[in-house]
Design a protein around this motif. Structure first.
Motif, short mmCIF file in Angstrom:
data_model
loop_
_atom_site.label_atom_id
_atom_site.label_comp_id
_atom_site.label_asym_id
_atom_site.label_seq_id
_atom_site.Cartn_x
_atom_site.Cartn_y
_atom_site.Cartn_z
N UNK A 38 20.08 -8.68 24.39
CA UNK A 38 20.38 -8.75 22.95
C UNK A 38 21.59 -7.93 22.55
N UNK A 39 21.97 -6.93 23.37
CA UNK A 39 23.17 -6.15 23.04
C UNK A 39 23.05 -5.47 21.69
N UNK A 40 24.07 -5.63 20.86
CA UNK A 40 24.06 -4.98 19.55
C UNK A 40 23.39 -5.83 18.48
N UNK A 41 22.78 -6.95 18.86
CA UNK A 41 21.82 -7.61 17.99
C UNK A 41 22.29 -8.77 17.14
N UNK A 42 23.55 -9.19 17.24
CA UNK A 42 24.02 -10.25 16.36
C UNK A 42 23.22 -11.54 16.52
N UNK A 43 22.84 -11.86 17.76
CA UNK A 43 22.10 -13.10 17.98
C UNK A 43 20.71 -13.06 17.36
N UNK A 44 20.13 -11.89 17.25
CA UNK A 44 18.81 -11.80 16.62
C UNK A 44 18.88 -12.28 15.17
N UNK A 45 19.97 -11.96 14.49
CA UNK A 45 20.14 -12.42 13.11
C UNK A 45 20.27 -13.94 13.06
N UNK A 46 21.06 -14.50 13.99
CA UNK A 46 21.24 -15.96 14.04
C UNK A 46 19.91 -16.65 14.31
N UNK A 47 19.17 -16.15 15.29
CA UNK A 47 17.90 -16.76 15.68
C UNK A 47 16.86 -16.65 14.58
N UNK A 48 16.89 -15.56 13.84
CA UNK A 48 15.90 -15.33 12.78
C UNK A 48 16.01 -16.35 11.65
N UNK A 49 17.14 -17.06 11.59
CA UNK A 49 17.32 -18.07 10.55
C UNK A 49 16.40 -19.27 10.76
N UNK A 50 15.96 -19.50 12.02
CA UNK A 50 15.07 -20.65 12.26
C UNK A 50 13.90 -20.32 13.16
#
Length: 209
Positions: free
Chosen positions: A85-97
């Motif tokens: 996940x690194x610094x977390x940007x993808x978690x925000x993208x994934x949380x959208x759906x």
């Protein structure tokens, strides 16, 4: 570091070969051959110098292609693991759906910078601290071009539901060894797409064998 436009994948300098890691950073070992400790060290350098070593436009195009592949397949995830996940940007993208997203990374410093809940540090070779058959979507953005240990890929399979998917990207000369390792670890390639306008980049869906 090489400031400016992304350069070639390999350059010769001072009598040795240097390999592109990210877009403006070169390292003395091909990313697919780097030991986990070196991967962690360079990823933490990326974290500190991200505006100099990362092409955000390229990153966003690959992320969008991965999300598009998931949506086109009509996957409706309930529990998602963001692997690396690194610094977390993808978690925000994934949380959208995806209603529940958990992140893991081998770099504690990256997760400290991430500042998001539901993240955990993991050892490079596993095991993963999750129950079996729990995630119906596993997401790995800019991870598989490294030499991910086969034991860890098997751990991802263990944590996947039987009807789950793993979505990942890869590029260049790392694609063949990554696919071979995934197959060895018990994954079957379900779909592969070339990322538009990005030479040599693919996004792929895998299912447990």
């Amino acid at each position: 570091m090489n400031d400016g436009e992304p350069g070639p994948r390999v350059i010769e300098h001072d009598g040795r070969s240097w390999y592109r890691f990210m877009d403006y950073l070169y390292v003395p070992t091909p990313p697919a051959e780097m030991e986990p400790e070196l991967v962690q060290e360079v990823c933490e350098l990326r974290l500190r110098e991200r505006h100099r070593v990362l092409d955000q436009d390229l990153h966003d195009k690959v992320q969008a292609a991965m999300v598009g592949l998931v949506r086109d397949t009509e996957i409706v995830p309930h529990r998602t693991l963001d692997f690396g996940t690194g610094s977390g940007e993808s978690m925000d993208v994934l949380s959208a759906f995806a209603p529940r997203v958990v992140g893991c990374d081998m770099s504690l410093n990256s997760l400290i910078a991430c500042r998001r809940p539901n993240t955990i540090v993991v050892a490079p070779e596993g095991p993963l601290p999750f129950a079996a058959d729990v995630f119906d979507l596993l997401h790995a953005l800019f991870v598989m071009h490294f030499r991910v240990p086969t034991s860890m890929l098997r751990e991802l399979r263990r944590c996947s539901t039987t009807d789950g998917f793993l979505v990942a990207n890869c590029y260049g000369s790392s694609i063949v060894p990554y696919r071979e390792q995934m197959t060895e670890a018990g994954w079957t390639l379900a779909e592969s797409r070339v990322v538009p306008d990005l030479d040599g980049h693919v996004v792929e869906l895998w299912r447990p064998t």
